[in-house]
Design an enzyme around this catalytic site. Structure first.
Site, mmCIF file in Angstrom:
data_model
loop_
_atom_site.group_PDB
_atom_site.id
_atom_site.type_symbol
_atom_site.label_atom_id
_atom_site.label_comp_id
_atom_site.label_asym_id
_atom_site.label_seq_id
_atom_site.Cartn_x
_atom_site.Cartn_y
_atom_site.Cartn_z
ATOM 1 N N TYR A 54 -18.621 20.799 94.714
ATOM 2 C CA TYR A 54 -19.540 21.326 95.730
ATOM 3 C C TYR A 54 -20.779 21.978 95.124
ATOM 4 C CZ TYR A 54 -16.861 20.785 100.010
ATOM 5 O OH TYR A 54 -16.234 20.281 101.110
ATOM 6 N N LYS A 102 -5.222 19.685 89.399
ATOM 7 C CA LYS A 102 -4.888 18.363 88.853
ATOM 8 C C LYS A 102 -5.122 18.452 87.337
ATOM 9 C CE LYS A 102 -3.862 14.008 89.805
ATOM 10 N NZ LYS A 102 -2.692 13.530 90.549
ATOM 11 N N ASP A 131 -1.634 16.708 94.546
ATOM 12 C CA ASP A 131 -1.039 15.647 95.382
ATOM 13 C C ASP A 131 0.378 16.042 95.803
ATOM 14 O OD1 ASP A 131 -0.724 15.401 92.662
ATOM 15 O OD2 ASP A 131 -0.813 13.229 92.594
ATOM 16 N N ASP A 169 -10.761 22.676 100.345
ATOM 17 C CA ASP A 169 -11.364 22.134 101.560
ATOM 18 C C ASP A 169 -10.395 21.144 102.217
ATOM 19 O OD1 ASP A 169 -13.301 21.605 103.435
ATOM 20 O OD2 ASP A 169 -14.279 20.061 102.237
#
Ligand code: NAD
Length: 363
Positions: free
Chosen positions: A125, A192, A226, A250
């Protein structure tokens, strides 16, 4: 009781309707609020030459607290997100999104009670981007090849993902302090780190370091993003406070909203060291804007968060009680919730739903 002046940025799309509904409810809840209306969004381009006028930023700085409706970000026009600009300009480094089951809201679970803490200032972002074919993209591609960092196809557009030690420390510390203050037991960091070692890996390392400062007071664990999403869908009750870099936060907050009744009921806040701007998770919903169909609950619950922030705890509690009562009764709910619950009752308009809330508040 103290009077408070709050900057109200109605936004555009359904923001105009949800902000009006929110104002009616706040005015009836017992808190004494003076509104200073400030504008932002595409409509300001014509009048002010910018979607985020300086006068709007000044109004938030003056009052320290604002509530805003959503603002449309046109796709692919070079029009930068007003929301991102506002968060950057005001140093709103925390995006706080409580996700709580509401009886009768058509959620998939009735026992969700977690808080999403999303980093608000960096990650993908940050807006650091190179257009495909640009000189900047070409230089970066050459640099990556020269440094052995990896091969990028020459026809790529590139978005840079910066994750800093400073911002990661700030957001993880905020999550732990929030947990302590609100009697929460555990913080989970999602990442991640197995794939993006230098960005998400850094975030995880910092999270583990900060967690040590709270050992014995607040538990800590981490999840690969995930797996976090899968775990949220199968058993959200295992999460308490969850902290994320910007983009995952988000996505996870929309996912979490979907578990408890959708975007129409998901409130939020952007918080910095000096200023706080409260706003629903949802966007401007152009598909239903101007039709009196929007569910104003998310903005109304964002106002309850704002009242907590202002120390108006009883007024905030009254709003939450009224919302719970109207949902539990199930007689007067907007179309988004009707669709989830499969009820055959007619959908209430935004105005009718707000009237029902005012009736519940008056009891
Ligand atoms: P959206 O949240 O506006 O809409 C997604 C879906 O949810 C739509 O079907 C919409 O009708 C429904 N929905 C959302 N809020 C609702 C409500 N209160 N009541 C009933 N239904 C509701 O997401 P989008 O379509 O991806 O985005 C539209 C615009 O909003 C984009 O320009 C986007 O950039 C902007 N946006 C702004 C903010 C913000 O200002 N904070 C946040 C997200 C998106």
């Amino acid at each position: 009781m103290a009077r408070h002046t709050v900057t109200l940025i109605p936004g555009d799309g359904i923001g105009v309707e949800t902000s009006a509904a929110m104002q009616r409810v706040v005015e009836a809840c017992g808190a004494e609020i003076d509104w200073e209306i400030a504008e932002a969004g595409a409509h300001c381009l014509e009048t002010e030459g910018t979607p985020l006028p300086d006068s709007t930023i000044e109004a938030v700085k003056r009052n320290k607290v604002a509530i805003k409706g959503p603002i449309t970000t046109p796709v692919g026009t070079g029009f930068r997100s007003v929301n991102v600009a506002l968060r950057k300009t005001l140093g709103l480094y925390v995006c706080l999104r409580p996700v709580v089951s509401l009886p009768g809201a058509g959620g998939r679970y009735d026992n969700v009670d977690l808080v999403i803490v999303r980093e608000n200032s960096e990650d993908l972002y940050a807006g650091v981007e190179f257009e495909e074919g640009s000189e900047g993209a070409r230089k970066l591609i050459d640099l990556c090849a020269k440094e052995g960092a990896g091969t990028i196809r020459p026809d790529s557009g590139i978005s840079v993902k910066p994750i800093s030690v400073t911002a990661s420390q700030d957001i993880v510390r905020y999550a732990f302090e929030y947990a302590l203050k609100h009697g929460r037991k555990k913080v989970t960091a999602a990442h991640k780190a197995n794939i993006m070692k230098y960005s998400d890996g850094l975030f995880l390392r910092v999270a583990r370091e900060v967690a040590k400062e709270y050992e014995g007071r607040v538990d800590f664990d981490d999840r690969i993003i995930d797996a976090f999403c899968m775990n949220m869908v199968t058993d959200p009750s295992q999460f308490d406070v969850a902290v994320f870099p910007n983009l995952y936060g988000d996505i996870a907050s929309d996912l979490a909203a979907g578990l408890v009744g959708g975007l129409g009921i998901a409130p939020g806040a952007n918080i910095g060291k000096e200023y706080a701007v409260f706003e629903a998770v949802h966007g401007s919903a152009p598909n239903i804007a101007g039709q009196n169909k929007a569910n104003p609950t998310a903005e109304i619950l964002s106002a309850a968060m704002m009242l907590d922030h202002l120390g108006e705890l009883e007024a905030a509690a009254r709003i939450r009680r009224a919302v719970t009562e109207v949902y539990a009764a199930g007689e007067c709910l907007t179309g988004d919730i009707r669709n989830l619950t499969g009820s055959d009752k007619p959908a209430a308009s935004c105005t009718e739903f707000t009237d029902a809330l005012l009736t519940a508040l008056a009891k």
